[in-house]
Write an enzyme that holds these catalytic residues in place. Structure first.
Site, PDB file in Angstrom:
ATOM      1  N   HIS A 159       0.764  -1.187   0.008  1.00 21.40           N
ATOM      2  CA  HIS A 159      -0.032   0.099   0.023  1.00 21.40           C
ATOM      3  C   HIS A 159       0.925   1.414  -0.076  1.00 21.40           C
ATOM      4  O   HIS A 159       0.333   2.418   0.385  1.00 21.40           O
ATOM      5  CB  HIS A 159      -0.900   0.134   1.221  1.00 21.40           C
ATOM      6  CG  HIS A 159      -1.749  -1.325   1.527  1.00 21.40           C
ATOM      7  ND1 HIS A 159      -2.709  -1.693   0.835  1.00 21.40           N
ATOM      8  CD2 HIS A 159      -1.315  -2.292   2.259  1.00 21.40           C
ATOM      9  CE1 HIS A 159      -3.395  -2.828   1.448  1.00 21.40           C
ATOM     10  NE2 HIS A 159      -2.418  -3.351   2.049  1.00 21.40           N
ATOM     11  N   SER A 280      16.390  21.171 -15.078  1.00 23.37           N
ATOM     12  CA  SER A 280      15.251  22.130 -15.544  1.00 23.37           C
ATOM     13  C   SER A 280      15.668  23.664 -16.211  1.00 23.37           C
ATOM     14  O   SER A 280      16.670  24.204 -15.631  1.00 23.37           O
ATOM     15  CB  SER A 280      14.353  22.321 -14.165  1.00 23.37           C
ATOM     16  OG  SER A 280      13.672  23.559 -14.315  1.00 23.37           O
ATOM     17  N   LYS A 286      17.202  21.450 -10.023  1.00 20.62           N
ATOM     18  CA  LYS A 286      16.565  20.331 -10.210  1.00 20.62           C
ATOM     19  C   LYS A 286      17.340  19.524 -11.070  1.00 20.62           C
ATOM     20  O   LYS A 286      18.125  19.664 -11.799  1.00 20.62           O
ATOM     21  CB  LYS A 286      15.295  20.650 -11.022  1.00 20.62           C
ATOM     22  CG  LYS A 286      14.142  21.343 -10.395  1.00 20.62           C
ATOM     23  CD  LYS A 286      13.214  20.483  -9.728  1.00 20.62           C
ATOM     24  CE  LYS A 286      12.674  19.298 -10.438  1.00 20.62           C
ATOM     25  NZ  LYS A 286      11.185  19.585 -10.885  1.00 20.62           N
ATOM     26  N   GLU A 293      11.244   8.473 -16.739  1.00 21.86           N
ATOM     27  CA  GLU A 293       9.671   8.925 -16.789  1.00 21.86           C
ATOM     28  C   GLU A 293       9.185   8.584 -18.231  1.00 21.86           C
ATOM     29  O   GLU A 293       8.331   8.139 -18.678  1.00 21.86           O
ATOM     30  CB  GLU A 293       9.653  10.457 -16.812  1.00 21.86           C
ATOM     31  CG  GLU A 293       9.663  10.725 -15.350  1.00 21.86           C
ATOM     32  CD  GLU A 293       9.870  12.499 -15.073  1.00 21.86           C
ATOM     33  OE1 GLU A 293       9.038  13.047 -15.475  1.00 21.86           O
ATOM     34  OE2 GLU A 293      10.977  12.815 -14.711  1.00 21.86           O
TER      35      GLU A 293
END
Ligand code: ARG
Length: 464
Positions: A159, A280, A286, A293
Site C-alpha cells: 500500500h 530544469s 532540479k 519517466e
C-alpha cells in the site's frame, strides 16, 4: 512499374495522387527489404525445383537480388524516391532493371499475400531474438547491481506504506523474475510463428509444383503453414509479439516508477547518474529522472500498438484484406520503442547510486520490525491478538520520539510488557529480521545471495 496495371484501361498512372500516397507502403515496409530478398531467393530456388527456372537462371536472379539489397540497404531515401508501391514491387522492378525479362518470372505462383506474410514472420523471428537478448542484458545489469549492493537494505512496501525491510538485491531480483517471464513469452511466440507461408499463394495455394517443406527448410522455418486461407490472413504472430511487448513494457514501467519514487527527495534512497538525468530550464536545483519517466511513458504507445492491431483484425472477412497493411507501423514502432527502453534501462542501471544509510534508517523508522516483536511475544506465550495490541502501543511511543523500537530503553519496553526478553534488541535488529526470512524466495541475505548466484549462472548459460 506497376505490378497490376494490365487490368486497368488507363494504366496505373491514372491513380489519384492522394490515393496513391494513402495506398503506398514503401516508405515504411522498405524495412522488410532484407527479408523480401531472402524470401525471394528461396522462392526462386523453389521455382527451379518445380522446373519453372533453370539452375543458371536461379543464379542470375539470386545475384540480381543481392545486388538490389546491397545497393539500397543503406540508402533508403533512394529506394523511396523510386515511387514504387511497396517493398515487393520495388524489389521486383529493381530486379527487372538489372536482369531484364528473367526478373519477371520470379513472381510465378507467388502472391504478395504469402510474400508479405513470409517477410513479416522472418522479421518477427529476428526481433523476438533481439528483444530476448535485450531482456537478458537488463537482467544481467540488475543482478550485477544486486550483487554490488548486497549489504543495502530498503523498506519494503505494501500500500506504499513501509511494511518490512528487504534487501535491495531482493528488489532487483523481483524484476529479474518479471523479465524472465517476458523472455519466455517472446520465446513462446517465436516457436509458434516459425512456419513458412510461401506457397499459400494469394489465398488458395499455388498451382505450381512447389515443395513447400523444402522452401520452409531453406528459410530456416520448422515447416510450412497448414492452411492457405489462414496463412495469408493470419497476423496472430504479430499480435502475440505485441502482447508480449506490452507485458514487458508494463514491467519496465513499474520498475521505472519504483525508481522515480526512490530518487525523489521524499525517499532519497537513490540517485540516477548524470548521464541519464536532465535539468530544469527554470529551477536550477532540479535533477530530473527523465529517462525513467520516458520508459514509463512509452508503455502507452506499445499497449496502443496491440490495441490498434486488434481492432484492425477484428471482423476481417477471409482471407487477405488490405487492412492488414496496417500491421506494420504499429509493430515496428512498438518493437523499436521496447528495445530502446530496454537499452536505456540497462545503460542506466549501473549508474544508480544508493544511499544505504538513509534507506536503512527509513526501514528502521518504518517500524518494519513490529511484526517480529509481536512474534517474539507469541513465543513467550502471549496470544497473537494481544501481542499485536501491545506492540501497537510500543510503536506509538517510539513514533512520538522519532526513534526505532530498538532504540527505546529496555526498561521502558519491559514496563509496557514484562514478558519482553531483555535481549530483545538483537532479536528485532534489522539483521535479525532479515535473516529470519529464510525460506525459498525470501529476503534473508543467505537466500538473496543464493538467488543472485542462481540468476547469474542461468543468465550465463542463456543463449541470447
Ligand atoms: N503492402 C501489402 C501489405 O502490407 C502487401 C500485400 C499486398 N497484397 C495485395 N493483394 N494488395 O499487406
Amino acid at each position: 512499374m506497376s505490378l497490376w496495371a494490365g487490368r486497368f484501361e488507363s494504366g496505373a498512372e491514372s491513380a489519384d495522387q492522394h490515393f496513391r500516397r494513402y495506398n503506398d507502403s514503401l516508405r515504411f515496409d522498405l524495412r522488410l527489404l532484407p527479408q523480401d530478398v531472402r524470401g525471394s531467393i528461396a522462392w526462386a530456388r523453389a521455382l527451379a525445383r518445380a522446373g519453372v527456372l533453370t539452375d543458371a537462371e536461379v543464379e542470375t536472379v539470386e545475384a540480381g537480388l543481392q545486388d538490389v539489397l546491397g545497393r539500397f540497404i543503406d540508402s533508403p531515401a533512394d529506394a523511396i524516391a523510386t515511387g514504387e508501391e511497396d517493398v515487393h514491387s520495388f524489389v521486383e522492378s529493381q530486379l527487372v532493371a538489372r536482369i531484364g525479362d528473367l526478373g519477371k518470372k520470379l513472381h510465378t505462383g507467388r502472391s504478395r499475400n504469402d510474400q508479405v506474410a513470409t517477410d513479416l514472420r522472418l522479421f518477427c523471428l529476428e526481433q523476438c531474438q533481439g528483444v530476448i537478448s535485450d531482456l537478458r542484458a537488463l537482467q544481467r545489469s540488475l543482478v550485477d547491481l544486486g550483487v554490488r549492493e548486497i549489504e543495502t537494505v530498503i523498506p519494503g512496501y505494501t500500500h506504499l506504506q513501509r511494511a518490512q525491510p528487504v534487501l535491495f538485491g531482493h528488489w532487483c531480483l523481483a524484476y529479474v523474475e518479471m523479465l524472465e517471464r517476458d523472455a519466455a513469452r517472446f520465446n513462446d511466440a517465436r516457436r509458434r510463428m516459425n512456419l513458412c507461408p510461401l506457397g499459400a499463394g494469394a489465398l488458395a495455394g499455388t498451382a505450381f509444383d512447389i515443395d513447400r517443406a523444402a522452401v520452409a527448410r531453406d528459410l530456416g522455418f520448422d515447416g510450412p503453414t497448414r492452411n492457405s486461407l489462414d496463412t495469408v490472413s493470419d497476423r496472430d504472430f504479430v499480435l502475440e509479439m505485441l502482447a508480449a511487448a506490452t507485458t514487458a513494457a508494463l514491467h519496465l514501467s513499474r520498475w521505472a516508477e519504483d525508481l522515480i519514487l526512490y530518487v525523489s527527495g521524499e525517499f532519497a534512497f537513490i540517485t540516477v547518474g548524470d548521464a541519464h538525468a536532465t535539468g530544469s530550464s527554470m529551477m536550477p536545483q532540479k535533477k530530473n529522472p527523465d529517462a525513467l519517466e520516458l520508459i514509463r511513458g512509452k508503455t502507452g504507445r506499445i499497449f496502443g500498438a496491440h490495441a490498434s492491431l486488434s481492432m484492425t483484425i477484428k471482423g476481417l472477412p477471409m482471407a487477405y484484406n488490405k487492412d492488414l497493411q496496417e500491421d506494420k507501423e504499429p509493430l515496428f514502432d512498438a518493437i523499436d520503442t521496447l528495445r530502446d527502453s530496454l537499452q536505456i534501462a540497462s545503460d542506466l542501471t549501473p549508474g544508480l547510486q544508493l544511499d544505504a544509510s538513509r534507506s536503512r534508517r527509513c526501514a528502521e523508522l518504518g517500524y518494519a520490525n513490529a511484526t517480529d516483536l509481536a512474534d517474539h511475544l507469541v513465543e513467550q506465550g502471549v496470544p497473537f491478538r494481544d501481542a499485536h495490541a501491545i506492540v501497537g502501543r510500543i510503536v506509538r511511543l517510539a513514533m512520538s520520539r522519532s526513534v526505532p523500537i530498538e532504540e527505546l530503553p529496555i526498561n521502558e519496553l519491559r514496563d509496557i510488557e514484562p514478558r519482553i526478553d531483555p535481549g530483545i534488541r538483537d532479536r528485532i535488529s534489522l539483521e535479525a529480521v532479515l535473516a529470519r526470512r529464510a525460506t525459498v524466495g525470501g529476503t534473508s541475505p543467505q537466500q538473496v545471495r543464493a538467488a543472485l548466484d542462481d540468476a547469474a549462472s542461468r543468465l550465463e548459460g542463456s543463449v541470447a
